[in-house]
Design an enzyme around this catalytic site. Sequence first.
Site, PDB file in Angstrom:
ATOM      1  N   SER A   1       0.850  -1.189   0.000  1.00  0.00           N
ATOM      2  CA  SER A   1       0.000   0.000   0.000  1.00  0.00           C
ATOM      3  C   SER A   1       0.889   1.244   0.000  1.00  0.00           C
ATOM      4  O   SER A   1       2.110   1.141   0.164  1.00  0.00           O
ATOM      5  CB  SER A   1      -0.872   0.008   1.263  1.00  0.00           C
ATOM      6  OG  SER A   1      -0.031   0.095   2.410  1.00  0.00           O
TER       7      SER A   1
ATOM      8  N   ASP B   1      -0.774  -1.274  -4.270  1.00  0.00           N
ATOM      9  CA  ASP B   1      -2.169  -1.469  -3.878  1.00  0.00           C
ATOM     10  C   ASP B   1      -2.790  -0.116  -3.506  1.00  0.00           C
ATOM     11  O   ASP B   1      -2.174   0.687  -2.810  1.00  0.00           O
ATOM     12  CB  ASP B   1      -2.173  -2.424  -2.667  1.00  0.00           C
ATOM     13  CG  ASP B   1      -3.543  -2.954  -2.325  1.00  0.00           C
ATOM     14  OD1 ASP B   1      -4.399  -3.014  -3.226  1.00  0.00           O
ATOM     15  OD2 ASP B   1      -3.752  -3.335  -1.155  1.00  0.00           O
ATOM     16  N   HIS B   2      -3.997   0.146  -3.990  1.00  0.00           N
ATOM     17  CA  HIS B   2      -4.746   1.375  -3.659  1.00  0.00           C
ATOM     18  C   HIS B   2      -3.931   2.656  -3.820  1.00  0.00           C
ATOM     19  O   HIS B   2      -3.848   3.467  -2.877  1.00  0.00           O
ATOM     20  CB  HIS B   2      -5.314   1.309  -2.235  1.00  0.00           C
ATOM     21  CG  HIS B   2      -6.379   0.271  -2.093  1.00  0.00           C
ATOM     22  ND1 HIS B   2      -7.636   0.417  -2.615  1.00  0.00           N
ATOM     23  CD2 HIS B   2      -6.358  -0.953  -1.519  1.00  0.00           C
ATOM     24  CE1 HIS B   2      -8.350  -0.673  -2.354  1.00  0.00           C
ATOM     25  NE2 HIS B   2      -7.588  -1.521  -1.699  1.00  0.00           N
TER      26      HIS B   2
ATOM     27  N   HIS C   1     -11.116  -7.338  -3.707  1.00  0.00           N
ATOM     28  CA  HIS C   1     -10.495  -6.716  -2.525  1.00  0.00           C
ATOM     29  C   HIS C   1     -11.249  -7.178  -1.283  1.00  0.00           C
ATOM     30  O   HIS C   1     -12.353  -7.688  -1.368  1.00  0.00           O
ATOM     31  CB  HIS C   1     -10.568  -5.190  -2.640  1.00  0.00           C
ATOM     32  CG  HIS C   1      -9.529  -4.623  -3.545  1.00  0.00           C
ATOM     33  ND1 HIS C   1      -8.416  -3.977  -3.085  1.00  0.00           N
ATOM     34  CD2 HIS C   1      -9.421  -4.650  -4.902  1.00  0.00           C
ATOM     35  CE1 HIS C   1      -7.669  -3.609  -4.112  1.00  0.00           C
ATOM     36  NE2 HIS C   1      -8.255  -4.005  -5.225  1.00  0.00           N
ATOM     37  N   GLY C   2     -10.642  -6.934  -0.141  1.00  0.00           N
ATOM     38  CA  GLY C   2     -11.304  -7.279   1.118  1.00  0.00           C
ATOM     39  C   GLY C   2     -11.682  -8.745   1.143  1.00  0.00           C
ATOM     40  O   GLY C   2     -12.776  -9.117   1.563  1.00  0.00           O
TER      41      GLY C   2
ATOM     42  N   THR D   1      -5.149 -10.135  -0.184  1.00  0.00           N
ATOM     43  CA  THR D   1      -5.119 -10.756   1.140  1.00  0.00           C
ATOM     44  C   THR D   1      -4.106 -10.061   2.030  1.00  0.00           C
ATOM     45  O   THR D   1      -2.905 -10.114   1.775  1.00  0.00           O
ATOM     46  CB  THR D   1      -4.728 -12.245   1.013  1.00  0.00           C
ATOM     47  OG1 THR D   1      -5.604 -12.879   0.078  1.00  0.00           O
ATOM     48  CG2 THR D   1      -4.816 -12.940   2.361  1.00  0.00           C
ATOM     49  N   ASP D   2      -4.597  -9.405   3.050  1.00  0.00           N
ATOM     50  CA  ASP D   2      -3.746  -8.708   4.007  1.00  0.00           C
ATOM     51  C   ASP D   2      -4.084  -9.143   5.434  1.00  0.00           C
ATOM     52  O   ASP D   2      -3.242  -9.670   6.166  1.00  0.00           O
ATOM     53  CB  ASP D   2      -3.941  -7.188   3.837  1.00  0.00           C
ATOM     54  CG  ASP D   2      -2.937  -6.382   4.646  1.00  0.00           C
ATOM     55  OD1 ASP D   2      -2.100  -6.980   5.339  1.00  0.00           O
ATOM     56  OD2 ASP D   2      -2.993  -5.144   4.594  1.00  0.00           O
TER      57      ASP D   2
HETATM   58  C1  PGH Z   1      -7.128  -5.787   0.397  1.00  0.00           C
HETATM   59  C2  PGH Z   1      -6.975  -6.714   1.585  1.00  0.00           C
HETATM   60  N1  PGH Z   1      -6.044  -5.068   0.043  1.00  0.00           N
HETATM   61  O1  PGH Z   1      -6.099  -4.239  -0.984  1.00  0.00           O
HETATM   62  O2  PGH Z   1      -8.140  -5.690  -0.242  1.00  0.00           O
HETATM   63  O3  PGH Z   1      -8.230  -7.071   2.122  1.00  0.00           O
HETATM   64  O4  PGH Z   1      -8.361  -6.795   4.608  1.00  0.00           O
HETATM   65  O5  PGH Z   1      -9.620  -8.603   3.471  1.00  0.00           O
HETATM   66  O6  PGH Z   1      -7.167  -8.753   3.665  1.00  0.00           O
HETATM   67  P1  PGH Z   1      -8.334  -7.832   3.567  1.00  0.00           P
HETATM   68 ZN    ZN Z   2      -8.047  -3.474  -1.112  1.00  0.00          ZN
END
Ligand code: PGH
Ligand code: ZN
Length: 314
Positions: free
Chosen positions: A50, A89-90, A217-218, A261-262
């Site tokens: 990020s 990322d983002h 994402h997420g 995946t974070d």
């Molecule tokens: C994510 C990570 N990073 O860009 O979208 O999402 O919080 O679900 O791992 P999580």
């Molecule tokens: Zn994301």
Amino acid sequence: MPYVNTKEILDKANKEYFAVPAFNINNIEFFHAIVDGAMEESAPLIIETSEGAIKYAGNGDPFRGAEFFVNLVRGYAETVPIPIALHLDHGKNYQFIIAAIKAGYSSVMIDASEHPFEQNVQETKEIVKIAHAAGVSVEAELGRLKGVEDNVSVDERDAILVNPDEAGKFVELTEVDFLAPAIGTSHGAFKFKGEAKLDFGRLKRVKELTGIPLVLHGASSVPEELVELANNYGARITGAKGVPPEVLQEAVRYGVNKVNTDTDLRIAFLAGLRKSLHDKPEEFDPRKYFKLAKEHVTRVVRERLKLLGASGKA
Ligand code: PGH
Ligand code: ZN
Ligand code: CA
């Protein structure tokens, strides 16, 4: 194997109907643990950072941070038997996106999704022009990352989630390489109050209308046993809920090729770290007290590579 363009990895995934998890890192411990898992699975690997991670690694300076990650990941890729790509990322700030492109990232995300459609198109188009000239591929996002409850009105739903017709137009206008459509997931450990509900109807339409690799994402699953382990050793994470593994597999069937995946890695690391600090209070060598934490991260990485069909695809 070489350091590769993310597009190479994701075009193959798109053609062969599997997905590649993209793992977020901030430091060298997570990086090593992730690479170990991908090598054990003979899987292609996407590492992502990020803007915050770049700032952290550069001790406040984005150019230094971007250089740091490129040197780490590119240098390492040349010595291992799997292809590795590095992704921003983002990306929201021009300065960070340019820093990443200049340093040699394989791909960047321009996330202008909070702006109206036209502005998102304009900003994405501009980054695509710069990035493509440097051989860097681009991801963009449509819609907002936010859980959608059952009792939300149709209008509200439409305001939050991706509009598939717009997605078709967006890709045509911007020539973006990958698209992240909002279908009801959100970042972090608390994604849903009840059942995990993703809007697969929209996802299917977006794939039909764009045909390009799609990004979820997420997407962390927030495994209960890891949360429990962390909590047993003093963490206080309550009410956590992620996207269940079988729901992710369904998303892959509808055309998702990159699964960000974070959170799962953070919880895995935390659980291992807390346990080793608790079990060996006499230890003060970080290489030793990080060991179990890294092993937990590697295990999560292997599970996700298998789950998404990326194992054996290096
Ligand atoms: C994510 C990570 N990073 O860009 O979208 O999402 O919080 O679900 O791992 P999580
Ligand atoms: Zn994301
Ligand atoms: Ca967004």
